[in-house]
Design an enzyme around this catalytic site. Structure first.
Site, PDB file in Angstrom:
ATOM      1  N   TRP A 130      -4.902  11.380   3.308  1.00  0.00           N
ATOM      2  CA  TRP A 130      -5.399  10.048   2.912  1.00  0.00           C
ATOM      3  C   TRP A 130      -5.058   9.081   4.054  1.00  0.00           C
ATOM      4  CZ3 TRP A 130      -2.214   6.049  -0.030  1.00  0.00           C
ATOM      5  CH2 TRP A 130      -3.014   4.999  -0.488  1.00  0.00           C
ATOM      6  N   ASP A 211       2.770  13.879  -3.126  1.00  0.00           N
ATOM      7  CA  ASP A 211       1.990  12.743  -3.624  1.00  0.00           C
ATOM      8  C   ASP A 211       1.020  13.294  -4.652  1.00  0.00           C
ATOM      9  OD1 ASP A 211       0.483  10.516  -4.077  1.00  0.00           O
ATOM     10  OD2 ASP A 211      -0.341  10.356  -2.044  1.00  0.00           O
ATOM     11  N   LYS A 246      -5.793   6.926 -11.620  1.00  0.00           N
ATOM     12  CA  LYS A 246      -7.003   7.722 -11.864  1.00  0.00           C
ATOM     13  C   LYS A 246      -6.976   8.370 -13.240  1.00  0.00           C
ATOM     14  CE  LYS A 246      -6.930   7.031  -7.372  1.00  0.00           C
ATOM     15  NZ  LYS A 246      -7.781   6.511  -6.355  1.00  0.00           N
TER      16      LYS A 246
HETATM   17  C1  LMR Z   1      -9.112   6.306  -2.220  1.00  0.00           C
HETATM   18  O1  LMR Z   1      -8.631   7.158  -1.488  1.00  0.00           O
HETATM   19  O2  LMR Z   1     -10.299   5.949  -2.156  1.00  0.00           O
HETATM   20  C2  LMR Z   1      -8.245   5.662  -3.285  1.00  0.00           C
HETATM   21  O3  LMR Z   1      -7.008   6.265  -3.328  1.00  0.00           O
HETATM   22  C3  LMR Z   1      -8.195   4.185  -3.152  1.00  0.00           C
HETATM   23  C4  LMR Z   1      -7.419   3.694  -1.982  1.00  0.00           C
HETATM   24  O4  LMR Z   1      -6.536   2.862  -2.186  1.00  0.00           O
HETATM   25  O5  LMR Z   1      -7.686   4.098  -0.846  1.00  0.00           O
END
Ligand code: LMR
Length: 397
Positions: A130, A211, A246
């Site tokens: 992420w 996570d 979520k």
């Molecule tokens: C995402 O990856 O789209 C979500 O977890 C929202 C975010 O805060 O990035």
């Protein structure tokens, strides 16, 4: 003093969300930010959560401060949700959890506590991860190292390369893992891969930092917790950041938890005191509303059953959109194989389109996809699938 500041580019995911909102086309499609949408393209409050909200209006008698750790019932119920009510770790005295402002707050508190414990520890993140993991955790002071995770050509986890790199991680470093529904790839570790990483953690002495933001959206509430439950059983130390954004649809209520497992009950008490001190320095106390709702839902048999049924619906709808999209764009002029989308888990998969194709999709067709080509499959519905598939097929010509 502000004259020295330079403007900072907006976070790519949230920037795309703002651009989508500003787009006035009625046929636009949002496959960007990770928010669940139903078949009508809406993100309604879950019925079980709404019912808890109605109850809370009657039950709540004060808005006085809650305390740094948040709601004790929430903390206990989240531990039971994450690890399973019968997990031996829950009665060991070695586990401590506090409520945090969302999963991001949990990650940051976790990182700050680890920094206090071991400032020299590096954080190993899979490639890709992420995107916000890097500034969020790096901002706490971690030096970031990488391990290979996903191969964009084979659409598979790079098992051998990943294990080889993790096999060289020094003792005391942290290894970031996604509990389930990997963001951005949708490629989850198998049980065997989890077990092998746990073997390496024991052998090398590194500590997993898990996570878990999508429990229940992959294979099921228990199935999605395999890795963290197994590691809690086998490893002396573990850190878990979790989110209710979520699976309870509580995005804006910022409802999360940070959990630490320490080597002994004495150490766990010390970690808990350090965690409270970190939280006090950063935001004092977490927001209450979302956690009170989660606590009500998890603590009431009927509400919990209704929530689990809604979550099953969410999971199954995403899975069926995965199949629908993969089938609809199977016969594309570029000869790209999209069958991996069907096998992957959670909200996301990579489409594998290039920047020009993604730009064309956004500009010409109003289809919003982040620049890594990660798609949120929950943005697809029976109304927009035809237009979406045609748009993708036309940029692949
Ligand atoms: C995402 O990856 O789209 C979500 O977890 C929202 C975010 O805060 O990035």
């Amino acid at each position: 003093m502000f004259e020295s500041l330079k403007p900072v580019a907006m976070d790519p995911i949230l920037g795309l969300m703002a651009a989508f909102r500003a787009d006035t086309r009625t046929n636009k499609i949002d496959l960007g930010v990770g928010v669940y949408m139903n078949d009508l393209g809406l993100t309604p409050v879950m019925t079980s959560v709404k019912e808890a909200e109605t109850q809370l209006m009657q039950l709540e008698t004060t808005k006085s401060y809650q305390g740094i750790a948040g709601d004790p019932d929430y903390n206990q119920r989240i531990l039971e949700l994450l690890f399973g009510a019968d997990h031996s770790i829950l009665n060991s005295g070695r586990i401590k959890s506090i409520q945090t402002p969302g999963g991001s707050g949990a990650l940051r508190v976790g990182a700050e506590v680890i920094q206090r414990a071991r400032p020299e520890a590096k954080l190993w993140v899979g490639v890709p991860t992420w995107p916000n993991h890097i500034p969020l955790l790096g901002g706490a002071g971690f030096e970031i190292e990488e391990y290979p995770y996903y191969n964009r050509d084979s659409h598979q986890i790079e098992t051998q390369a990943m294990l080889e790199t993790l096999g060289q991680v020094p003792a005391g470093d942290m290894v970031l893992l996604h509990g389930c529904c990997h963001n951005p790839t949708g490629a989850d570790l198998t049980h065997e891969q989890w077990d092998l990483i746990a073997d390496l953690a024991l052998e090398r002495g590194f500590i997993p930092f898990i996570d878990t933001a999508y429990q229940g959206l992959g294979d099921g509430l228990d199935e999605d917790a395999y890795g963290l439950r197994m590691m809690a059983e086998r490893l002396p130390e573990l850190v878990v950041a979790s989110s209710c954004s979520k699976n309870f649809g509580l995005y804006r209520e910022r409802t999360g938890s940070i959990t630490f497992i320490a080597d002994s009950a004495e150490q766990a008490d010390i970690v808990a005191s350090q965690t409270m001190s970190v939280a006090r320095q950063m935001y004092s106390m977490p927001p209450a509303h979302g956690a009170l709702l989660v606590s009500l839902v998890l603590g009431d048999q009927q509400l919990r059953a209704s929530w689990e049924a809604e979550l099953t619906e969410v999971r199954e709808r995403i899975q069926s959109m995965r199949s629908l999209l993969a089938d609809n764009i199977r016969n594309n002029a570029a000869g790209i194989d999209f069958s991996h989308i069907k096998q992957q888990k959670g909200m996301f998969s990579f489409l594998g389109l290039n920047t020009a194709q993604l730009d064309q999709l956004r500009e010409e067709y109003g289809v919003y996809i982040v620049s890594s080509s990660r798609v949120n499959l929950a943005g697809i519905n029976s109304n927009n699938i035809g237009y979406l598939s045609d748009s993708i097929l036309s940029v692949l010509k």
